[in-house]
Write a protein that holds these residues in place. Structure first.
Motif, PDB file in Angstrom:
ATOM      1  N   LEU A  11       0.872  -1.222  -0.091  1.00  0.00           N
ATOM      2  CA  LEU A  11       0.067   0.053  -0.138  1.00  0.00           C
ATOM      3  C   LEU A  11       0.812   1.191   0.004  1.00  0.00           C
ATOM      4  N   ARG A  12       0.486   2.183  -0.931  1.00  0.00           N
ATOM      5  CA  ARG A  12       1.383   3.262  -1.118  1.00  0.00           C
ATOM      6  C   ARG A  12       1.224   4.279   0.071  1.00  0.00           C
ATOM      7  N   ALA A  13       2.364   5.167   0.416  1.00  0.00           N
ATOM      8  CA  ALA A  13       2.213   6.121   1.523  1.00  0.00           C
ATOM      9  C   ALA A  13       1.208   7.492   0.817  1.00  0.00           C
ATOM     10  N   GLU A  14       1.277   7.799  -0.242  1.00  0.00           N
ATOM     11  CA  GLU A  14       0.288   8.859  -0.644  1.00  0.00           C
ATOM     12  C   GLU A  14      -1.051   8.863  -0.425  1.00  0.00           C
ATOM     13  N   PRO A  15      -1.884   7.937  -0.939  1.00  0.00           N
ATOM     14  CA  PRO A  15      -3.425   8.042  -0.576  1.00  0.00           C
ATOM     15  C   PRO A  15      -3.541   7.787   0.831  1.00  0.00           C
ATOM     16  N   ILE A  16      -2.663   7.233   1.773  1.00  0.00           N
ATOM     17  CA  ILE A  16      -2.814   7.151   3.206  1.00  0.00           C
ATOM     18  C   ILE A  16      -2.633   8.371   3.923  1.00  0.00           C
ATOM     19  N   TYR A  17      -1.450   9.178   3.386  1.00  0.00           N
ATOM     20  CA  TYR A  17      -1.176  10.316   4.040  1.00  0.00           C
ATOM     21  C   TYR A  17      -2.300  11.176   3.954  1.00  0.00           C
ATOM     22  N   ALA A  18      -3.015  11.274   2.615  1.00  0.00           N
ATOM     23  CA  ALA A  18      -3.933  12.171   1.961  1.00  0.00           C
ATOM     24  C   ALA A  18      -5.208  12.039   2.804  1.00  0.00           C
ATOM     25  N   SER A  19      -5.358  10.640   3.045  1.00  0.00           N
ATOM     26  CA  SER A  19      -6.809  10.512   3.670  1.00  0.00           C
ATOM     27  C   SER A  19      -6.809  10.588   5.224  1.00  0.00           C
ATOM     28  N   VAL A  20      -5.744  10.584   5.616  1.00  0.00           N
ATOM     29  CA  VAL A  20      -5.576  10.816   7.144  1.00  0.00           C
ATOM     30  C   VAL A  20      -5.643  12.383   7.512  1.00  0.00           C
ATOM     31  N   GLU A  21      -4.999  13.044   6.624  1.00  0.00           N
ATOM     32  CA  GLU A  21      -4.982  14.535   6.763  1.00  0.00           C
ATOM     33  C   GLU A  21      -6.107  15.228   6.515  1.00  0.00           C
ATOM     34  N   ALA A  22      -6.865  14.498   5.631  1.00  0.00           N
ATOM     35  CA  ALA A  22      -8.358  14.968   4.896  1.00  0.00           C
ATOM     36  C   ALA A  22      -9.431  14.964   6.325  1.00  0.00           C
ATOM     37  N   ALA A  23      -9.107  13.729   6.914  1.00  0.00           N
ATOM     38  CA  ALA A  23     -10.013  13.233   7.961  1.00  0.00           C
ATOM     39  C   ALA A  23      -9.567  13.940   9.400  1.00  0.00           C
ATOM     40  N   ASP A  24      -8.414  14.281   9.617  1.00  0.00           N
ATOM     41  CA  ASP A  24      -7.830  14.932  10.690  1.00  0.00           C
ATOM     42  C   ASP A  24      -8.386  13.739  12.042  1.00  0.00           C
ATOM     43  N   PRO A  25      -8.282  12.445  12.176  1.00  0.00           N
ATOM     44  CA  PRO A  25      -8.851  11.674  12.902  1.00  0.00           C
ATOM     45  C   PRO A  25      -8.229  11.915  14.477  1.00  0.00           C
ATOM     46  N   PRO A  26      -8.918  11.141  15.221  1.00  0.00           N
ATOM     47  CA  PRO A  26      -8.577  11.090  16.814  1.00  0.00           C
ATOM     48  C   PRO A  26      -7.289  10.412  16.843  1.00  0.00           C
ATOM     49  N   ARG A  27      -6.253  10.834  17.504  1.00  0.00           N
ATOM     50  CA  ARG A  27      -5.210   9.927  17.919  1.00  0.00           C
ATOM     51  C   ARG A  27      -5.055   9.473  19.156  1.00  0.00           C
ATOM     52  N   PRO A  28      -4.581   8.229  19.453  1.00  0.00           N
ATOM     53  CA  PRO A  28      -3.568   7.851  18.532  1.00  0.00           C
ATOM     54  C   PRO A  28      -4.097   7.074  17.221  1.00  0.00           C
TER      55      PRO A  28
END
Ligand code: SAM
Length: 249
Positions: A70-87
């Motif tokens: 799985l590539r990093a780009e779509p994962i980073y983009a998806s996480v950045e768009a959602a701004d999900p709760p951490r951790p």
């Protein structure tokens, strides 16, 4: 003055098969918890953040070898768009193993997120730079993180305060006191010649309590002696109970 309604605990899941997790989370206990405003489970489709016409999320591994990553780009983009709760946890066999204590810890946290891998796994920069930790559901390899995410959602979701109808039920369950649960029975009292233990029909609640505790000890000693060892062995009170109820009836 009325008490403010508790804020729903948010759990985000990132996956290339969002319907698998979304359907699961919309049903049964988790679905009802969502309707009651106790849980806010959001599932994100990693393919929504691809940039090519084929919505490609994977590519071949550097250095060669079987399978895709799985590539990093779509994962980073998806996480950045959602701004999900951490951790944000990457699901994977190398992670901290889920157990009841961890489920309990997560159930009273302010929320968390999970990333489901697929294929041969996920570009390791996602694990080291984007995620905050790793979670495993056991020492075996699944085809993807979705089933693991569902296991975590169910184990954690039911422990979120208010989600289970009877708040006492979680306290008695297996692992909650380092023991397996005592045996349970329902009607009829006699089924095909098999009788429910007399003590459970006695109405003597203190005796029932002691019987249950003794059965929990017996069951754990037989099936999971490691749990007894982890509690430091049997206490004097445990031994007294086992003497009073050395067997189911
Ligand atoms: N090549 C990887 C390895 O040997 O460790 C296994 C990849 S597995 C086929 C694909 C995905 O399934 C993983 O990226 C992970 O997200 C998920 N997965 C597999 N086993 C898991 C487990 N025990 N717990 C949680 N997730 C798991």
């Amino acid at each position: 003055m009325t008490d403010a309604a508790p804020r729903a605990m948010r759990i985000d899941v990132f996956s290339i098969f969002p319907a698998m997790v979304g359907d699961f989370a919309s049903q049964s206990l988790l679905g009802r918890a969502g309707q009651k405003g106790l849980l806010d489970i959001r599932v994100h489709d990693l393919r929504e953040h691809t940039t090519d016409v084929h919505r490609t999320v994977d590519d071949s591994p550097f250095g060669g070898g079987a399978g895709m990553v799985l590539r990093a780009e779509p994962i980073y983009a998806s996480v950045e768009a959602a701004d999900p709760p951490r951790p944000l946890f990457l699901l994977g066999p190398g992670g901290r193993r889920l157990d009841q204590a961890l489920a309990q810890e997560l159930a009273v946290s302010g929320g968390f997120s999970m990333l489901c891998g697929r294929y041969e796994g996920v570009d390791d920069r996602v694990r080291t730079e984007l995620c905050d930790g790793e979670l495993s559901i056991g020492d075996y390899v699944l085809g993807g993180g979705e089933v693991a995410a569902m296991v975590v959602l169910e184990a954690v979701g039911r422990l979120v305060p208010g989600v289970m109808g009877n708040a006492a039920s979680a306290g008695d369950e297996s692992f909650s006191h380092g023991l397996l649960e005592y045996p349970q029975f329902t009607k009829p009292a006699v089924f095909r010649g098999m009788e429910v233990p007399e003590v459970l029909r006695s109405g003597d609640h203190a005796r029932i309590e002691r019987w249950r505790r003794s059965m929990a000890l017996l069951r754990t000693m037989a099936a999971r002696p490691d749990l007894i060892e982890a509690r430091g062995g049997l206490s004097d009170a445990d031994r007294a109970l086992l003497e009073e109820f050395p067997a189911a009836d």
